[in-house]
Design a protein around this motif. Structure first.
Motif, PDB file in Angstrom:
ATOM      1  N   GLU A 183      14.232  67.949 -14.212  1.00 34.88           N
ATOM      2  CA  GLU A 183      15.615  68.527 -14.111  1.00 34.88           C
ATOM      3  C   GLU A 183      16.557  67.459 -13.457  1.00 34.88           C
ATOM      4  O   GLU A 183      17.593  67.291 -13.946  1.00 34.88           O
ATOM      5  N   LEU A 184      15.993  66.537 -12.610  1.00 31.93           N
ATOM      6  CA  LEU A 184      16.643  65.379 -12.040  1.00 31.93           C
ATOM      7  C   LEU A 184      17.015  64.398 -13.244  1.00 31.93           C
ATOM      8  O   LEU A 184      17.937  63.680 -13.485  1.00 31.93           O
ATOM      9  N   GLU A 186      16.973  64.877 -16.468  1.00 31.54           N
ATOM     10  CA  GLU A 186      18.060  65.217 -17.394  1.00 31.54           C
ATOM     11  C   GLU A 186      19.458  65.218 -16.951  1.00 31.54           C
ATOM     12  O   GLU A 186      20.484  64.902 -17.783  1.00 31.54           O
ATOM     13  N   MET A 187      19.595  65.558 -15.574  1.00 31.56           N
ATOM     14  CA  MET A 187      20.859  65.591 -15.182  1.00 31.56           C
ATOM     15  C   MET A 187      21.439  63.931 -15.174  1.00 31.56           C
ATOM     16  O   MET A 187      22.785  64.133 -15.488  1.00 31.56           O
ATOM     17  N   LEU A 188      20.635  63.312 -14.697  1.00 30.05           N
ATOM     18  CA  LEU A 188      21.290  61.984 -14.596  1.00 30.05           C
ATOM     19  C   LEU A 188      21.622  61.392 -16.043  1.00 30.05           C
ATOM     20  O   LEU A 188      22.424  60.700 -16.273  1.00 30.05           O
ATOM     21  N   ARG A 203      22.469  63.182 -18.592  1.00 25.25           N
ATOM     22  CA  ARG A 203      23.550  63.764 -19.176  1.00 25.25           C
ATOM     23  C   ARG A 203      24.885  63.256 -18.694  1.00 25.25           C
ATOM     24  O   ARG A 203      25.941  63.372 -19.232  1.00 25.25           O
ATOM     25  N   ARG A 204      24.608  62.533 -17.716  1.00 23.71           N
ATOM     26  CA  ARG A 204      25.904  61.956 -16.731  1.00 23.71           C
ATOM     27  C   ARG A 204      25.930  60.300 -17.658  1.00 23.71           C
ATOM     28  O   ARG A 204      26.611  59.578 -17.022  1.00 23.71           O
ATOM     29  N   PRO A 237      23.485  68.583  -7.452  1.00 25.98           N
ATOM     30  CA  PRO A 237      23.242  67.461  -8.304  1.00 25.98           C
ATOM     31  C   PRO A 237      24.533  66.441  -7.792  1.00 25.98           C
ATOM     32  O   PRO A 237      24.425  65.387  -7.909  1.00 25.98           O
ATOM     33  N   GLU A 238      25.582  67.080  -7.383  1.00 27.78           N
ATOM     34  CA  GLU A 238      26.932  66.251  -7.087  1.00 27.78           C
ATOM     35  C   GLU A 238      26.447  65.244  -5.874  1.00 27.78           C
ATOM     36  O   GLU A 238      27.006  64.263  -5.642  1.00 27.78           O
TER      37      GLU A 238
END
Length: 122
Positions: A14-15, A17-19, A21-22, A108-109
């Motif tokens: 999850e982490l 993928e989140m990073l 995506r940014r 995430p923020e």
């Protein structure tokens, strides 16, 4: 580049993928000792986001070992994630050289805000 280290595979994915995506360059590793090897091989890793409690080598030990490498980047920043440590533990992580501590669960923020504190892309 950012390295995320967490023995919980689902959270690690999850982490990462989140990073990604940014638009951030990121690699994940679930095994702390393999992460230490990766740090020795990849000097472009400027930031490490690591879980504190992991089997075999915890996040603080990972941070200390990485800093003992005479060839390691001296400007590499470490962020420690934890869901267990109280205020004394947070102070311990900061005293050990962590740039910041994220209490699980975090939004995430919160991670992005911590990472944006200083340029880290190389």
């Amino acid at each position: 580049m950012i390295l995320v280290v967490d023995d919980e595979e689902e959270l690690l994915e999850e982490l990462v993928e989140m990073l990604e995506r940014r638009g951030l360059a990121v690699v994940g590793e679930s095994r702390p000792r393999a992460a230490l090897d990766l740090l020795a091989l990849r000097p472009e890793i400027a930031v490490v986001v690591t879980d504190w409690r992991m089997p075999g080598l915890d996040g603080l030990a990972l941070m200390r070992a990485a800093r003992c490498d005479p060839c390691a980047r001296r400007d590499r920043r470490f962020f420690v994630m934890t869901g267990h440590e109280g205020d004394a533990g947070l102070a311990q992580a900061l005293a050990a050289g962590a740039a910041g501590v994220l209490r699980k669960p975090f939004a995430p923020e919160e991670l992005i805000a911590a990472l944006e504190d200083r340029a880290y892309e190389t």
